[in-house]
Enzyme design. Sequence first.
Site, mmCIF file in Angstrom:
data_model
loop_
_atom_site.group_PDB
_atom_site.id
_atom_site.type_symbol
_atom_site.label_atom_id
_atom_site.label_comp_id
_atom_site.label_asym_id
_atom_site.label_seq_id
_atom_site.Cartn_x
_atom_site.Cartn_y
_atom_site.Cartn_z
ATOM 1 N N LYS A 142 0.825 -1.200 0.000
ATOM 2 C CA LYS A 142 0.000 0.000 0.000
ATOM 3 C C LYS A 142 0.861 1.253 0.000
ATOM 4 O O LYS A 142 0.580 2.224 -0.725
ATOM 5 C CB LYS A 142 -0.928 -0.017 1.218
ATOM 6 C CG LYS A 142 -2.021 -1.082 1.129
ATOM 7 C CD LYS A 142 -2.717 -1.311 2.450
ATOM 8 C CE LYS A 142 -3.725 -2.443 2.321
ATOM 9 N NZ LYS A 142 -4.357 -2.801 3.612
ATOM 10 N N GLN B 169 -4.514 -1.477 9.848
ATOM 11 C CA GLN B 169 -4.394 -2.791 9.209
ATOM 12 C C GLN B 169 -4.974 -3.876 10.111
ATOM 13 O O GLN B 169 -4.629 -3.987 11.282
ATOM 14 C CB GLN B 169 -2.920 -3.093 8.914
ATOM 15 C CG GLN B 169 -2.694 -4.398 8.186
ATOM 16 C CD GLN B 169 -3.271 -4.396 6.781
ATOM 17 O OE1 GLN B 169 -3.133 -3.445 6.032
ATOM 18 N NE2 GLN B 169 -3.924 -5.492 6.420
ATOM 19 N N ASP C 244 -11.093 2.791 4.489
ATOM 20 C CA ASP C 244 -11.520 1.394 4.350
ATOM 21 C C ASP C 244 -13.022 1.278 4.157
ATOM 22 O O ASP C 244 -13.515 0.238 3.721
ATOM 23 C CB ASP C 244 -11.108 0.588 5.595
ATOM 24 C CG ASP C 244 -9.829 -0.211 5.375
ATOM 25 O OD1 ASP C 244 -9.512 -0.514 4.217
ATOM 26 O OD2 ASP C 244 -9.158 -0.527 6.372
#
Length: 308
Positions: free
Chosen positions: A53, A97, A120
């Site tokens: 990422k 994460q 997200d």
Amino acid sequence: MAQLIDGKALSAQVLQQVAADVALLKADYDILPTLAVVLVGEDPASQVYVRNKMKRASEVGIGSREHLLDAGTTQDELAQLIATLNSDPLVHGILVQLPLPAQLDEDSVIASIHPDKDVDGFHPLNVGALAAGRDTLVPCTPQGCMIMLNQVHSNLSGKNAVVVGRSNIVGKPMAALLLQANCTVTIAHSRTQNIESLCRQADIVIAAAGRMALVDATWIKPGATVIDVGINAIEIDGKRKLVGDVAFEAVSQVAGAISPVPGGVGPMTIACLLLNTTRAVTRQLACPLEQGVGAMNTTARSDRYVRS
């Protein structure tokens, strides 16, 4: 043989547009879109995901801040960091994460992220907005799946779609996006009876159950579009290999279009994370990109990356 939906090539198109929008934000508003990624502990898979990422963010010009926390981090310590990032005007997106160590409450952590920085798309307010059909930050994997579907279908309206899997990360938001596109949607799961016959009636099958090769050729209607979200690691001749929830070789002989694993949904997920980062900037700072991704709703944004 089915048409291959190339997630690598399609994600490159998305990232090219994201890079253009980042350049526009810098030139017109003197804003550097910035993503903060929080990694708690030393899970090897999570470390790989974070590195990928960060690398992609750098390639499109998005700023990044990496916060690496000890595996013993407490709930209060993580909450304090997220509060700091929420209040920092130079941070536009926050990604924690997952999974987190056992002592941390994932639901509380997700809910503590400001909804407008929730790249997200997991915050309860964003989940509710998606269910209500409102413009919001959408979970990255389902968003990527929609872009892939629009690569194959110029119009999804009226299509019969089956989503195999009911997770909050993929299955449920995927169903909501398909409903927004005017599909008739069925969510199938481990308790569903006659799941094979349900899939055989579908024009679109989204496989997101987390079970290797669950969907075989007998489940698929000839000509149907199959999107494989599954990522399962197996070992063959001492080498690690990734396979999906779909028996690819067999299903590709029946389906009209199919996404591979690897090289399908995975690259699209990271691309859509960065897409969400630029959208987060426009939500927070009222700097619309009239020709950019920030000005588009979920369905229109997906349509942008089809049939150049």
